[in-house]
Design a protein around this motif. Structure first.
Motif: not given
Length: 117
Positions: A18-43
């Motif tokens: 289903x839909x993923x959940x976006x969340x803010x993160x800091x990366x080497x490229x600056x502030x970005x978004x991350x996302x989490x999804x569930x696949x085969x029972x695992x996030x």
């Protein structure tokens, strides 16, 4: 140094294929978004940045899976990614990979493991 944990969302907010959940993160490229999804029972969590062109994958917030619910898809050019490891299976970035983020699911919640310095 061990990482700290940051709450992303409740476990029931991330449904299989289903839909993923976006969340803010800091990366080497600056502030970005991350996302989490569930696949085969695992996030699974990734930096929301295509391996081909530095754009976000989702065409609408949280829309990371293709219509089959089996592959992550980049809305910009249709690259398909394996949700289990983030590898590009088809499209212009074939052989590339989404940057993976470490997450843990515990006590009905999903947490991002933020690496210490």
């Amino acid at each position: 140094m061990a990482g700290s944990e940051r709450l992303i969302c409740a476990s029931d907010a991330v449904l299989e294929g289903g839909d993923g959940v976006r969340f803010p993160i800091e990366t080497a490229w600056g502030d970005r978004t991350g996302f989490v999804v569930r696949y085969r029972g695992q996030v699974r969590a990734y930096v929301n940045r295509c391996a081909h062109v530095p754009v976000e994958l989702d065409w609408q917030p949280g829309k990371f899976f293709d219509d089959s619910g089996l592959y992550l898809i980049c809305a910009t050019h249709g690259a398909l990614y394996d949700p289990a490891g983030g590898y590009c299976l088809a499209g212009p970035c074939r052989g590339g990979r989404l940057p993976q983020l470490e997450v843990v699911e515990r006590d009905g919640n999903v947490f991002l493991i933020e690496q210490g310095e």
